[in-house]
Every structure is written in C-alpha cells, then in structure tokens.
Scaffold this motif. Structure first.
Motif, PDB file in Angstrom:
ATOM      1  N   THR A 100       0.840  -1.202   0.000  1.00  0.00           N
ATOM      2  CA  THR A 100       0.000   0.000   0.000  1.00  0.00           C
ATOM      3  C   THR A 100       0.873   1.250   0.000  1.00  0.00           C
ATOM      4  N   TYR A 101       0.583   2.156  -0.930  1.00  0.00           N
ATOM      5  CA  TYR A 101       1.373   3.376  -1.065  1.00  0.00           C
ATOM      6  C   TYR A 101       0.414   4.563  -1.137  1.00  0.00           C
ATOM      7  N   GLU A 102       0.663   5.568  -0.301  1.00  0.00           N
ATOM      8  CA  GLU A 102      -0.240   6.706  -0.185  1.00  0.00           C
ATOM      9  C   GLU A 102       0.363   7.966  -0.807  1.00  0.00           C
ATOM     10  N   ASN A 103      -0.507   8.912  -1.093  1.00  0.00           N
ATOM     11  CA  ASN A 103      -0.098  10.211  -1.659  1.00  0.00           C
ATOM     12  C   ASN A 103       0.723  10.042  -2.937  1.00  0.00           C
ATOM     13  N   VAL A 104       0.264   9.135  -3.772  1.00  0.00           N
ATOM     14  CA  VAL A 104       0.941   8.860  -5.044  1.00  0.00           C
ATOM     15  C   VAL A 104       0.316   9.729  -6.141  1.00  0.00           C
ATOM     16  N   PRO A 105       1.085  10.592  -6.789  1.00  0.00           N
ATOM     17  CA  PRO A 105       0.536  11.398  -7.885  1.00  0.00           C
ATOM     18  C   PRO A 105       0.411  10.581  -9.171  1.00  0.00           C
ATOM     19  N   LEU A 106      -0.605  10.891  -9.934  1.00  0.00           N
ATOM     20  CA  LEU A 106      -0.844  10.209 -11.203  1.00  0.00           C
ATOM     21  C   LEU A 106      -0.551  11.149 -12.366  1.00  0.00           C
ATOM     22  N   TYR A 107      -0.072  10.552 -13.475  1.00  0.00           N
ATOM     23  CA  TYR A 107       0.274  11.333 -14.660  1.00  0.00           C
ATOM     24  C   TYR A 107      -0.239  10.640 -15.920  1.00  0.00           C
ATOM     25  N   SER A 108      -0.726  11.435 -16.833  1.00  0.00           N
ATOM     26  CA  SER A 108      -1.245  10.928 -18.107  1.00  0.00           C
ATOM     27  C   SER A 108      -0.162  10.952 -19.179  1.00  0.00           C
ATOM     28  N   THR A 109      -0.130   9.907 -20.017  1.00  0.00           N
ATOM     29  CA  THR A 109       0.812   9.856 -21.142  1.00  0.00           C
ATOM     30  C   THR A 109       0.117  10.182 -22.470  1.00  0.00           C
ATOM     31  N   TYR A 110      -1.084  10.693 -22.390  1.00  0.00           N
ATOM     32  CA  TYR A 110      -1.822  11.021 -23.613  1.00  0.00           C
ATOM     33  C   TYR A 110      -1.052  12.043 -24.438  1.00  0.00           C
ATOM     34  N   ARG A 111      -0.838  11.713 -25.685  1.00  0.00           N
ATOM     35  CA  ARG A 111      -0.104  12.551 -26.646  1.00  0.00           C
ATOM     36  C   ARG A 111       1.376  12.720 -26.300  1.00  0.00           C
ATOM     37  N   VAL A 112       1.935  11.849 -25.514  1.00  0.00           N
ATOM     38  CA  VAL A 112       3.368  11.891 -25.206  1.00  0.00           C
ATOM     39  C   VAL A 112       4.096  10.978 -26.193  1.00  0.00           C
ATOM     40  N   ASP A 113       4.945  11.549 -27.018  1.00  0.00           N
ATOM     41  CA  ASP A 113       5.591  10.784 -28.090  1.00  0.00           C
ATOM     42  C   ASP A 113       6.427   9.616 -27.566  1.00  0.00           C
ATOM     43  N   LYS A 114       7.140   9.831 -26.468  1.00  0.00           N
ATOM     44  CA  LYS A 114       8.007   8.770 -25.961  1.00  0.00           C
ATOM     45  C   LYS A 114       7.222   7.561 -25.463  1.00  0.00           C
ATOM     46  N   TRP A 115       5.946   7.762 -25.201  1.00  0.00           N
ATOM     47  CA  TRP A 115       5.101   6.654 -24.760  1.00  0.00           C
ATOM     48  C   TRP A 115       4.302   6.051 -25.909  1.00  0.00           C
ATOM     49  N   ARG A 116       4.506   6.571 -27.098  1.00  0.00           N
ATOM     50  CA  ARG A 116       3.733   6.096 -28.247  1.00  0.00           C
ATOM     51  C   ARG A 116       3.887   4.585 -28.486  1.00  0.00           C
ATOM     52  N   PRO A 117       5.119   4.013 -28.439  1.00  0.00           N
ATOM     53  CA  PRO A 117       5.242   2.562 -28.655  1.00  0.00           C
ATOM     54  C   PRO A 117       4.479   1.725 -27.638  1.00  0.00           C
ATOM     55  N   VAL A 118       4.605   2.063 -26.355  1.00  0.00           N
ATOM     56  CA  VAL A 118       3.900   1.297 -25.319  1.00  0.00           C
ATOM     57  C   VAL A 118       2.387   1.470 -25.456  1.00  0.00           C
ATOM     58  N   ASN A 119       1.950   2.688 -25.696  1.00  0.00           N
ATOM     59  CA  ASN A 119       0.514   2.913 -25.856  1.00  0.00           C
ATOM     60  C   ASN A 119      -0.027   2.215 -27.096  1.00  0.00           C
TER      61      ASN A 119
END
Length: 222
Positions: A100-119
């Motif tokens: 269990t991990y608290e106060n974890v920030p979330l981030y979107s990879t939408y339209r992020v080129d470096k994440w294009r292959p994984v997405n």
C-alpha cells in the motif's frame, strides 16, 4: 535482481507544465547527463495528486499485477477501482502482496511521443492475442520493459538470475517465450509511428510511487 539497482532510484521532477518521472538518482557528472535525458513530458491528472494504491497479484492473470486505486477525485481520465497494471523497470522492487502506497501522484501519457510505442502496444493487444492465443501477460510485460528507453532493457542480453521470480520456472529458467516477445516488438516497431492519439484509444497512466518502489502503470481509454 541486477546489482545496479542499488545505484539508482527513481525521482520525480515537477515544473508548471512539464513533469519528469521515472528518473534515476546518479552520483557522477556523466550520470547526471543521463538523468536529464530521462525527462518526459507527461500531464498531472487533476484530482489524482494524492492517490492511494494497493498492489495485489492479478488473479485473472491478465496483467503482471492488479492495483486498487483509492482517493482519486472526480476527473475525466481515471476512476477509483481495481485495474490491470504493469511496471516499467525490471530492477526496482514492488510488494505484490497488498503493498500500500499513499499520496501517489498520477500522470497521463496522452499525446506523449516517448510513450507512443507502449501505448500503441496496448491498442493492438487484443488483436495480438487473437492471432496468438498462447500469448501471456509475461510476454506483454517483457515487451513493456523492452520498449522503455530508460531504464534500458535488452531482451537478447537478459539473464535468468536478473529476472523477477514471476518470470522464472522452479528450476530458474525463463518461463516466457522469447520468440513471441520478439514478434510483439517487431509488430510495434512496424506500426507505432502511424499510431495517432484520439477518441477511443488506450494510453498509460503513471502512478509515481516513492523512489525506492517500482513505478507502475495502468491503461485507460479516452
């Protein structure tokens, strides 16, 4: 685990509009230069700044593990609930037994080129499974590690002793299919440049866990 894990930890760098995740802490000038190259433009999820995540084994074996997301405020990207999830670095530990991990920030990879292959991979995952019903979550997780630029994971060079236990048989041999992973990677390489972000596509949401804990991701649909 690879011994270099003790040299590095993830850090999180934030600015007004650009956020860097999945960086490594380094001790030399050369390493600092490498760290700067890890910065990726991702977008904070409004309402996901103080998320609690509970990591559990994926009973359905549809992913490496499951994450129960809690304390996410209303937003148009991700909701609370249990989701299939993955990790992006083979070297860093993660408690799969209700960690269990608290106060974890979330981030979107939408339209992020470096994440294009994984997405792109997870937008064609169902088709890949239809073409090869014997594909397992292990091949997909290995593919994710292989597609990440930082930290670099070389499929051809991986040693059994460097693999997490979930990726080894009882006698210590890899329990995933190298050739199937290669086929996945070739398919992604041949198609990801034409992948376009838009309505109905899947993309990764990053949970930026503490530095000593594995950075994890899940996938949402726009």
């Amino acid at each position: 685990m690879n011994p270099i894990k003790n040299r590095f930890i993830y850090c999180l760098l934030a600015s007004l509009l650009i956020v860097a995740v999945s960086c490594k802490k380094n001790s030399t000038d050369g390493d600092i230069k490498d760290t700067l190259e890890l910065i990726e433009e991702v977008t904070p999820v409004t309402g996901g700044e103080e998320t609690t995540i509970v990591v559990k084994r994926n009973e359905a074996q549809q992913a490496y593990f499951s994450i129960q997301f809690k304390n996410i405020e209303a937003n148009d990207i991700i909701d609370n609930g249990i989701k299939d999830s993955w990790c992006i670095d083979i070297r860093t530990p993660l408690d799969l037994d209700s960690g269990t991990y608290e106060n974890v920030p979330l981030y979107s990879t939408y339209r992020v080129d470096k994440w294009r292959p994984v997405n792109y991979l997870f937008n064609i995952a169902d088709d890949l499974k239809k073409d090869d019903p014997e594909l397992t979550w292990r091949e997909f997780q290995i593919a994710i590690w292989s597609l990440q630029t930082h930290p670099k994971f070389e499929l051809e060079d991986v040693k059994s002793e460097d693999l997490p236990e979930a990726f080894k048989t009882e006698d210590g041999k890899p329990n995933f299919d190298f050739e199937k992973v290669k086929t996945i990677l070739e398919t992604v390489e041949n198609g990801y440049t034409d992948f376009e972000y838009g309505p109905g596509i899947k993309y990764a949401v990053i949970a930026a866990t503490p530095p000593e804990i594995q950075t994890v991701i899940t996938f949402v649909e726009r």
